[in-house]
Design a protein around this motif. Structure first.
Motif, PDB file in Angstrom:
ATOM      1  N   ILE A  78      18.487  42.060  68.123  1.00 30.13           N
ATOM      2  CA  ILE A  78      18.068  42.427  66.760  1.00 30.13           C
ATOM      3  C   ILE A  78      16.784  43.251  66.815  1.00 30.13           C
ATOM      4  CG2 ILE A  78      17.210  41.511  64.552  1.00 30.13           C
ATOM      5  CD1 ILE A  78      19.202  39.157  64.971  1.00 30.13           C
ATOM      6  N   SER A  79      15.799  42.805  67.628  1.00 33.04           N
ATOM      7  CA  SER A  79      14.550  43.590  67.630  1.00 33.04           C
ATOM      8  C   SER A  79      14.744  44.956  68.279  1.00 33.04           C
ATOM      9  CB  SER A  79      13.368  42.825  68.224  1.00 33.04           C
ATOM     10  OG  SER A  79      13.739  42.217  69.407  1.00 33.04           O
ATOM     11  N   GLU A  80      15.610  45.064  69.291  1.00 33.33           N
ATOM     12  CA  GLU A  80      15.884  46.389  69.873  1.00 33.33           C
ATOM     13  C   GLU A  80      16.571  47.304  68.855  1.00 33.33           C
ATOM     14  OE1 GLU A  80      14.980  48.033  72.524  1.00 33.33           O
ATOM     15  OE2 GLU A  80      13.987  46.371  73.523  1.00 33.33           O
ATOM     16  N   SER A  81      17.484  46.726  68.041  1.00 35.37           N
ATOM     17  CA  SER A  81      18.153  47.588  67.049  1.00 35.37           C
ATOM     18  C   SER A  81      17.166  48.043  65.982  1.00 35.37           C
ATOM     19  CB  SER A  81      19.330  46.905  66.344  1.00 35.37           C
ATOM     20  OG  SER A  81      19.791  45.823  67.035  1.00 35.37           O
ATOM     21  N   GLN A  82      16.227  47.135  65.618  1.00 40.06           N
ATOM     22  CA  GLN A  82      15.234  47.534  64.624  1.00 40.06           C
ATOM     23  C   GLN A  82      14.386  48.684  65.160  1.00 40.06           C
ATOM     24  OE1 GLN A  82      13.478  43.720  63.982  1.00 40.06           O
ATOM     25  NE2 GLN A  82      14.745  43.289  62.185  1.00 40.06           N
ATOM     26  N   ARG A  83      14.043  48.583  66.424  1.00 32.81           N
ATOM     27  CA  ARG A  83      13.242  49.616  67.071  1.00 32.81           C
ATOM     28  C   ARG A  83      14.006  50.942  67.077  1.00 32.81           C
ATOM     29  NH1 ARG A  83       9.292  49.693  71.005  1.00 32.81           N
ATOM     30  NH2 ARG A  83       9.630  51.321  72.541  1.00 32.81           N
ATOM     31  N   LEU A  84      15.286  50.845  67.389  1.00 30.57           N
ATOM     32  CA  LEU A  84      16.140  52.031  67.419  1.00 30.57           C
ATOM     33  C   LEU A  84      16.213  52.664  66.032  1.00 30.57           C
ATOM     34  CD1 LEU A  84      17.966  53.611  69.319  1.00 30.57           C
ATOM     35  CD2 LEU A  84      19.843  52.108  68.710  1.00 30.57           C
ATOM     36  N   SER A  85      16.350  51.811  65.011  1.00 30.12           N
ATOM     37  CA  SER A  85      16.518  52.396  63.683  1.00 30.12           C
ATOM     38  C   SER A  85      15.199  52.982  63.198  1.00 30.12           C
ATOM     39  CB  SER A  85      17.148  51.378  62.724  1.00 30.12           C
ATOM     40  OG  SER A  85      16.217  50.788  61.923  1.00 30.12           O
ATOM     41  N   GLU A  86      14.060  52.396  63.600  1.00 29.35           N
ATOM     42  CA  GLU A  86      12.764  52.984  63.240  1.00 29.35           C
ATOM     43  C   GLU A  86      12.591  54.339  63.916  1.00 29.35           C
ATOM     44  OE1 GLU A  86       8.023  52.218  63.653  1.00 29.35           O
ATOM     45  OE2 GLU A  86       9.370  50.645  64.339  1.00 29.35           O
ATOM     46  N   LEU A  87      13.018  54.403  65.184  1.00 31.51           N
ATOM     47  CA  LEU A  87      12.914  55.649  65.930  1.00 31.51           C
ATOM     48  C   LEU A  87      13.762  56.744  65.269  1.00 31.51           C
ATOM     49  CD1 LEU A  87      11.817  57.041  68.466  1.00 31.51           C
ATOM     50  CD2 LEU A  87      13.756  56.142  69.739  1.00 31.51           C
ATOM     51  N   VAL A  88      14.990  56.412  64.914  1.00 31.89           N
ATOM     52  CA  VAL A  88      15.882  57.390  64.282  1.00 31.89           C
ATOM     53  C   VAL A  88      15.285  57.845  62.936  1.00 31.89           C
ATOM     54  CG1 VAL A  88      18.153  57.698  63.213  1.00 31.89           C
ATOM     55  CG2 VAL A  88      17.969  56.598  65.440  1.00 31.89           C
ATOM     56  N   HIS A  89      14.746  56.868  62.170  1.00 37.99           N
ATOM     57  CA  HIS A  89      14.132  57.197  60.881  1.00 37.99           C
ATOM     58  C   HIS A  89      12.988  58.201  61.082  1.00 37.99           C
ATOM     59  CE1 HIS A  89      12.333  56.597  56.936  1.00 37.99           C
ATOM     60  NE2 HIS A  89      11.174  56.442  57.556  1.00 37.99           N
ATOM     61  N   GLU A  90      12.131  57.946  62.088  1.00 42.96           N
ATOM     62  CA  GLU A  90      10.982  58.830  62.306  1.00 42.96           C
ATOM     63  C   GLU A  90      11.402  60.192  62.844  1.00 42.96           C
ATOM     64  OE1 GLU A  90       7.576  56.991  64.121  1.00 42.96           O
ATOM     65  OE2 GLU A  90       7.226  56.026  62.179  1.00 42.96           O
ATOM     66  N   ILE A  91      12.458  60.212  63.659  1.00 39.82           N
ATOM     67  CA  ILE A  91      12.948  61.498  64.175  1.00 39.82           C
ATOM     68  C   ILE A  91      13.446  62.353  63.002  1.00 39.82           C
ATOM     69  CG2 ILE A  91      14.814  62.590  65.497  1.00 39.82           C
ATOM     70  CD1 ILE A  91      14.528  60.184  67.482  1.00 39.82           C
ATOM     71  N   LEU A  92      14.200  61.720  62.092  1.00 42.68           N
ATOM     72  CA  LEU A  92      14.731  62.449  60.935  1.00 42.68           C
ATOM     73  C   LEU A  92      13.594  62.941  60.049  1.00 42.68           C
ATOM     74  CD1 LEU A  92      17.808  60.275  59.937  1.00 42.68           C
ATOM     75  CD2 LEU A  92      17.799  62.498  61.062  1.00 42.68           C
ATOM     76  N   GLU A  93      12.627  62.059  59.841  1.00 42.77           N
ATOM     77  CA  GLU A  93      11.474  62.404  59.000  1.00 42.77           C
ATOM     78  C   GLU A  93      10.756  63.623  59.566  1.00 42.77           C
ATOM     79  OE1 GLU A  93       9.413  59.628  56.246  1.00 42.77           O
ATOM     80  OE2 GLU A  93      11.097  60.964  56.149  1.00 42.77           O
ATOM     81  N   LEU A  94      10.512  63.596  60.877  1.00 42.65           N
ATOM     82  CA  LEU A  94       9.787  64.680  61.522  1.00 42.65           C
ATOM     83  C   LEU A  94      10.597  65.975  61.484  1.00 42.65           C
ATOM     84  CD1 LEU A  94       7.138  65.261  62.897  1.00 42.65           C
ATOM     85  CD2 LEU A  94       8.177  64.685  65.076  1.00 42.65           C
ATOM     86  N   SER A  95      11.894  65.884  61.707  1.00 43.04           N
ATOM     87  CA  SER A  95      12.701  67.120  61.672  1.00 43.04           C
ATOM     88  C   SER A  95      12.660  67.705  60.271  1.00 43.04           C
ATOM     89  CB  SER A  95      14.162  66.876  62.031  1.00 43.04           C
ATOM     90  OG  SER A  95      14.294  65.835  62.896  1.00 43.04           O
ATOM     91  N   ARG A  96      12.672  66.834  59.267  1.00 44.91           N
ATOM     92  CA  ARG A  96      12.621  67.309  57.889  1.00 44.91           C
ATOM     93  C   ARG A  96      11.276  68.012  57.626  1.00 44.91           C
ATOM     94  NH1 ARG A  96      11.914  65.356  52.923  1.00 44.91           N
ATOM     95  NH2 ARG A  96      11.045  63.374  53.559  1.00 44.91           N
ATOM     96  N   LEU A  97      10.198  67.402  58.143  1.00 45.79           N
ATOM     97  CA  LEU A  97       8.867  67.965  57.911  1.00 45.79           C
ATOM     98  C   LEU A  97       8.673  69.292  58.627  1.00 45.79           C
ATOM     99  CD1 LEU A  97       6.685  64.759  58.178  1.00 45.79           C
ATOM    100  CD2 LEU A  97       6.848  66.254  56.205  1.00 45.79           C
ATOM    101  N   GLN A  98       9.459  69.512  59.695  1.00 44.75           N
ATOM    102  CA  GLN A  98       9.295  70.749  60.449  1.00 44.75           C
ATOM    103  C   GLN A  98       9.946  71.937  59.742  1.00 44.75           C
ATOM    104  OE1 GLN A  98      10.682  69.330  64.204  1.00 44.75           O
ATOM    105  NE2 GLN A  98       8.630  68.939  64.942  1.00 44.75           N
ATOM    106  N   VAL A  99      10.739  71.626  58.724  1.00 49.23           N
ATOM    107  CA  VAL A  99      11.352  72.694  57.945  1.00 49.23           C
ATOM    108  C   VAL A  99      10.424  72.973  56.758  1.00 49.23           C
ATOM    109  CG1 VAL A  99      13.376  73.307  56.567  1.00 49.23           C
ATOM    110  CG2 VAL A  99      13.613  71.815  58.551  1.00 49.23           C
ATOM    111  N   ALA A 100      10.168  74.249  56.502  1.00 44.91           N
ATOM    112  CA  ALA A 100       9.263  74.576  55.401  1.00 44.91           C
ATOM    113  C   ALA A 100       9.828  74.039  54.084  1.00 44.91           C
ATOM    114  CB  ALA A 100       9.091  76.080  55.326  1.00 44.91           C
ATOM    115  N   GLY A 101       8.955  73.678  53.168  1.00 45.17           N
ATOM    116  CA  GLY A 101       9.381  73.224  51.851  1.00 45.17           C
ATOM    117  C   GLY A 101       9.941  71.816  51.854  1.00 45.17           C
TER     118      GLY A 101
END
Ligand code: ADP
Length: 270
Positions: A78-101
């Motif tokens: 369970i804790s490894e999956s939570q870590r994985l889902s946090e990582l995926v969330h942050e990767i998506l967030e960062l990719s979104r922020l790298q796009v202008a607007g």
């Protein structure tokens, strides 16, 4: 040959244009290299929790007749999956922020509300280490931006302050206005960051001490997200730190003039 002909013609007509085209191509190549690096880093980072999960699943399978072991390994899954889902969330967030607007809901934002909400969200993690937050400084300041992204940025700074400080210490949050900028400072009494590493901590996946970050559950993307959010708001983030004494991260955002708009009764979501 067609392209060469065209370039010769362009060179005759507008020599400056060729220079612009060449610069464009260099810029495109640089962006492509950044994108490639990101994909390599992401794949590498995903491998660790995915590998751990599959190993744990195999162990659970082998320990099927030992309920206590199954429970223990399932907990770690369970804790490894939570870590994985946090990582995926942050990767998506960062990719979104790298796009202008990337900023969606631009408005005049009440900084007190951003700080209060961020502290609220970081409180559970802090309580687990008997840590607390002390909020002070100027009240009633306003900036122009996306409240969700600003909460995310301040929250990342608070989570780090908790993560890299000894249990039982206090994290300070101070707000002040200085030369047209609202400064939100997060002050901890933690491990600190050596001077030569202070610029690098804002890079994606950079960690001063990879073993410690893994232990404390960091993704290596938190400060990179803060940096992007600050830049998208026309501000920046600065670090002051002394190893063994603590760190101060300061998010600086341009002051917004005018009152915070309140929704008219008809505009409220039903
Ligand atoms: P992580 O998820 O690993 O915390 P961040 O991007 O948020 O990733 O931070 C990058 C690195 O900077 C961390 O791994 C840690 O080494 C260092 N760091 C960040 N915040 C602090 C802090 N408040 N005190 C000490 N070190 C910090």
């Amino acid at each position: 040959p067609g392209t060469v002909m065209l370039q010769v013609r362009v060179a005759q007509v507008a020599p400056g244009l060729l220079l612009v085209l060449a610069e464009d191509r260099t810029q495109a190549r640089r962006l492509e290299a950044i994108r490639r690096d990101f994909v390599v880093n992401v794949s590498h980072e995903l491998k660790t929790p995915v590998g751990a999960l599959s190993l744990l699943a195999e162990t659970v399978q082998d320990a099927a007749d030992d309920p206590e072991a199954v429970r223990r390994f399932a907990g770690r899954m369970i804790s490894e999956s939570q870590r994985l889902s946090e990582l995926v969330h942050e990767i998506l967030e960062l990719s979104r922020l790298q796009v202008a607007g990337a900023l969606k809901d631009i408005a005049v934002v009440d900084v007190d509300a951003v700080v209060a909400e961020s502290v609220d969200r970081a409180r559970t993690g802090a309580a687990a280490k008997q840590m607390g937050f002390q909020v002070g400084g100027e009240t009633g300041t306003r900036v122009f931006g996306d409240p969700t992204m600003l909460v995310q940025a301040v929250r990342n700074l608070l989570d780090n302050a908790v993560r890299y400080s000894p249990a039982g210490t206090t994290v300070g949050v101070g707000v002040r206005t200085c030369e047209g900028l609202v400064e939100i400072a997060v002050v901890d009494q933690g491990v600190g960051i050596p001077a030569e590493e202070q610029d690098r901590v804002f890079e994606r996946f950079y960690r001063v001490d990879p073993a410690r970050s893994r232990e404390t559950g960091g993704t290596g993307l938190g400060l990179s997200i803060v940096k992007h959010v600050a830049a998208d708001h026309g501000g920046d983030v600065q670090v002051w730190s002394q190893p063994g004494r603590g760190s101060t991260f300061t998010l600086r955002l341009p002051v917004a003039a005018g009152p915070v708009p309140t929704a008219a009764p008809d505009d409220r979501p039903q």
